[in-house]
Write an enzyme that holds these catalytic residues in place. Structure first.
Site, short mmCIF file in Angstrom:
data_model
loop_
_atom_site.label_atom_id
_atom_site.label_comp_id
_atom_site.label_asym_id
_atom_site.label_seq_id
_atom_site.Cartn_x
_atom_site.Cartn_y
_atom_site.Cartn_z
N GLN B 122 2.83 8.99 8.49
CA GLN B 122 1.65 8.20 8.15
C GLN B 122 1.16 7.52 9.43
O GLN B 122 1.80 6.60 9.92
CB GLN B 122 2.07 7.17 7.11
CG GLN B 122 1.01 6.26 6.61
CD GLN B 122 1.60 5.24 5.62
OE1 GLN B 122 2.69 5.42 5.08
NE2 GLN B 122 0.88 4.16 5.40
N SER B 157 6.59 6.25 11.51
CA SER B 157 7.95 6.56 11.08
C SER B 157 8.18 8.06 11.04
O SER B 157 7.38 8.81 10.47
CB SER B 157 8.22 5.98 9.69
OG SER B 157 8.24 4.58 9.76
N GLU B 240 2.49 2.49 -2.27
CA GLU B 240 3.59 2.10 -1.40
C GLU B 240 4.35 0.93 -2.03
O GLU B 240 5.48 0.67 -1.67
CB GLU B 240 3.00 1.70 -0.03
CG GLU B 240 4.00 1.58 1.06
CD GLU B 240 3.39 1.70 2.46
OE1 GLU B 240 2.26 2.16 2.58
OE2 GLU B 240 4.07 1.31 3.41
#
Ligand code: FAD
Lengths: 324, 376
Positions: B122, B157, B240
């Site tokens: 992302q 990440s 999320e």
């Protein structure tokens, strides 16, 4: 299960009942609404409807007496009070020794007008629900931080019982669980009221040429309050469950959360209200007083939390979480 | 299949396959091994059908309630078979693809993510753009049937493992702020992309810098509208804070259970323990409500910021308790157990940073839920 419309109607009438000033008027109004019948028919589902509103209105009644009396299988009515355990604790208020009944506990605002009182007593290690005439008890208002709550100290020695039934430890645990969830909801109602007052203040009070609610320090305090309230409410709702039986373990946790979080809410709201929140004229202090006192009913947050930790350390395992 | 059937079936299947699903070298895996292990768990659960439940059929799923997705991650985390942070990225990225990608693209790509064939990342944050996402500057310029992307992302990440990236770019003028952002789905092996892993505080190469030098991205990889990237990002954030947080809650219970089972007598103050257990319970209660709202098809919004604040506070409280209970293991322990507690304790410090910091969540609560108007 109550349908949403019935719940809504009941909630509205309960809300109106709590607008009365005197305990007697509130009690009469609750009778008119049929709160005890609703409790009988719908079970624990009516707990949040009543107690959230009682907390939000800073009102007081004998609803907790009804709830605990009924939970022990005894007839609940406006003439019957329930003797609560002493402040902060949840030990049985009564003790039968050498044939004599000794009582030390707390009464709600119903106690002064009730003819009878139900109390839980221990006799040779077994539990009994004992009914006594209130005339045989010594009662005096406790005053303290929240006189409007109308708590009374109840004492007696060699009190005559007019009836008694055996109560299993499980039945008392279940009754305590219902009572704790009820007090949790009352704390939540009072917490929401404090947040409402502080929010109103934040959008209307002008300093440095703008509402104080535009300052981030103020906003974050109020956000923290909402988080505290919503988490306590989610916990109470799960403890309440959907069946008839309130989970004792979860109820203890929910009440601890509601008690502790109410203190968090009070602290932030009082800071936002500042000077006016420190006065006797603004409504805030009524709620602050209330949550300090409610926390001490049926076991306070500190005690319940510590005992939970001790129990878990003995078992060395976490209780199963309620399933999805 | 309803949740009850799913639960019973999955539990039995996990009982049977747990030895195969368990990471081979125990808890002190390298990140490479951990990523490989995660792919294996995803593949096995996908092939057995569990991973496909709760996802729409048009992206390789078998349909049914999203509660099954919540339960799958919960069951895997409770048995310590996955690290939920990495596992649950699926719950953030797949819904975005389903909602905003061309249907054919979603149908082609999402199964690869679910099956563990691919890792996605992302790409939102940039060196000058953290909380203030609307100010991002990674530039995408239209060139015929493609975008040309130039710029830099950071804290991305697992970018070093990623096959694809959900990327936010600036397509409007530099001052266009929220309105000039476009989201796109980028192949990480495209020429012009350079990935530099960054060692994080807990000793793992958790995230990366990602450089884009005139990278070509076909226009049909655009997610949502051109200039509508803000909506994509805002839509993704509540996800999320739903299923993935539920998984994380299950993981926290598992770690707390482990602490309780192994801690020396007298090392934990009962009051502290009780309080943390109550916090974990309150988070569970709150998040459970969110899972059910999502399963009913309700649109998740700013109220999920409450879930995020609770999770972050709870996660840090759990590991603060660990730090109090086994301080030696955390400070100087060099066995596998000490290593793991230390890694987890350090990682827990990020809970109030990623996915919108604790302060940003409180800003959202103040403005959107308490209706306090805008700041200043
Ligand atoms: C472990 C980890 C994994 C991550 N993974 C990814 C990823 O995969 N993809 C990705 O795009 N990003 C990722 N991030 C980045 C993360 O989203 C950002 O770190 C986060 O948005 C904060 O940005 P920042 O670090 O630049 O801090 P800043 O935005 O610079 O904030 C610094 C401090 O100022 C505070 N602050 C900033 N603005 C305000 C405000 N308006 N009001 C009050 N306080 C404010 C913040 O709360 C913070 O405390 C990850 C981060 C971590 C730690």
């Amino acid at each position: 299960m109550m349908d949403a419309e019935t719940a809504e109607l009941l909630a509205e009438s309960l809300g109106r009942a709590f607008r009365h000033e005197s305990v007697a008027a509130v009690e009469a109004s609750l009778a008119e609404v049929g709160w005890r019948e609703a409790l009988q028919e719908e079970g624990a589902a009516v707990i949040p409807l009543l107690f959230t509103r009682q907390g939000a209105a800073n009102a007081t009644s004998g609803a907790l007496d009804d709830l605990l009396t009924a939970a022990l299988g005894l007839p609940a009515d406006p003439g019957t009070a329930f003797v609560l355990p002493e402040f902060g604790t949840y030990g049985t208020p009564g003790r039968v020794q050498d044939g004599g009944l000794t009582v030390r506990g707390l009464g709600t605002a119903r106690m002064p007008s009730a003819a009878r009182a139900v109390l839980l007593a221990e006799r040779d290690g077994a539990l009994q629900a004992i009914t006594v005439e209130t005339g045989g008890l010594c009662t005096r208002p406790v005053g303290g931080v929240d006189p409007r709550l109308g708590l009374v100290a109840v004492e007696g020695q060699g009190v005559l019982a007019s009836g008694s039934t055996a109560v299993t430890p499980a039945a008392w645990e279940n009754a305590l669980a219902s009572g704790r969830v009820a007090v949790a909801y009352e704390l939540i109602g009072a917490s929401r009221a404090m947040l409402r007052l502080a929010r109103e203040h934040a959008v209307t009070r002008i300093q440095f040429g703008r509402p104080i609610g535009t300052f981030q320090a103020v906003r974050h305090r109020l956000a923290e309050c909402l988080v505290a309230i919503e988490s306590a409410e989610a916990a109470a709702a799960i403890a309440l469950g959907t069946g008839d039986r309130v989970s004792p373990l979860l109820a203890g946790m929910a009440k601890s959360l509601a008690g502790r979080n109410a203190r968090t809410v009070a602290r932030h709201c009082q800071q936002v209200l500042a000077g006016v929140g420190f006065t006797d004229e603004h409504d805030f202090h009524h709620y602050f007083r209330r949550v300090l006192t409610l926390d001490g009913l049926l076991g306070d947050a500190r005690t319940l939390t510590r005992e939970l930790g001790e129990e878990l350390l003995r078992d060395r395992r976490l209780p199963a979480a309620p399933p999805l | 299949m309803d949740l009850q059937e799913f639960r019973t079936g999955l539990d039995a299947w996990l009982d049977e396959h747990e030895p195969e699903l368990r990471a081979e070298s125990g808890p002190d895996l390298t990140l490479d091994e951990e990523m490989e292990h995660l792919s294996k768990v995803k593949r096995m659960t996908y092939d057995a059908g569990w991973m496909r439940r709760g996802w729409p059929e048009r992206v390789g799923g078998l349909g049914g309630s999203t509660l099954m997705r919540a339960y799958l991650g919960e069951a895997l985390a409770s048995r310590d078979l996955i690290e939920p942070g990495v596992y649950s990225m699926t719950e953030v990225l797949a819904p975005t693809m389903i909602e905003f990608a061309r249907p054919e693209l979603a149908a082609e790509m999402v199964p690869r993510l679910l099956r563990g064939d691919e890792t996605w990342c992302q790409g939102f944050s940039e060196p000058s753009t953290g909380s203030n996402l609307g100010s991002l500057s990674c530039r995408a310029r239209r060139d015929g049937d493609a975008w040309r992307v130039t710029g830099q992302k950071v804290w991305t990440s697992l970018a070093q493992y990623a096959h694809r990236c959900v990327l936010l770019t600036r397509t409007g003028s530099p001052e266009s702020s929220h309105r000039g952002i476009t989201a796109m789905f980028v192949d990480m092996d495209s020429p012009g992309i350079t990935v530099r892993p960054i060692r994080a505080i807990h000793g793992r190469d958790e995230f990366c810098e990602v450089f884009f030098d005139d990278v070509r991205v076909p226009v049909d990889r655009t997610l949502g509208e051109v200039g509508g990237g803000w909506a994509v990002a805002m839509d993704l954030l509540p996800y999320e804070r739903s299923t993935s947080l539920w998984h994380r809650g299950a993981y926290l219970r598992q770690r707390l259970g482990r602490l309780l089972a192994t801690v020396p007598d007298g090392a934990i103050d009962p009051g502290d323990l009780g309080e943390v257990v109550q916090m974990v319970f309150a988070f569970h209660a709150r998040s459970r409500g969110t899972q059910h709202r999502m399963a009913r098809g309700e649109r998740l919004g700013p109220e999920t910021s409450i879930d995020k604040v609770l999770l972050a506070t709870t996660e840090q409280a759990v590991f603060d308790l660990v730090a109090d209970a086994v301080p030696t293991a955390i400070a100087i322990g060099d066995d596998a157990d000490g290593d793991r507690w230390r890694t987890e304790f350090l990682y827990s410090r990020a809970a109030t940073i990623y996915g919108g910091s604790a302060e940003i969540q409180r800003n959202i609560i103040a403005r959107r839920l308490l209706d306090l108007g805008t700041e200043r």
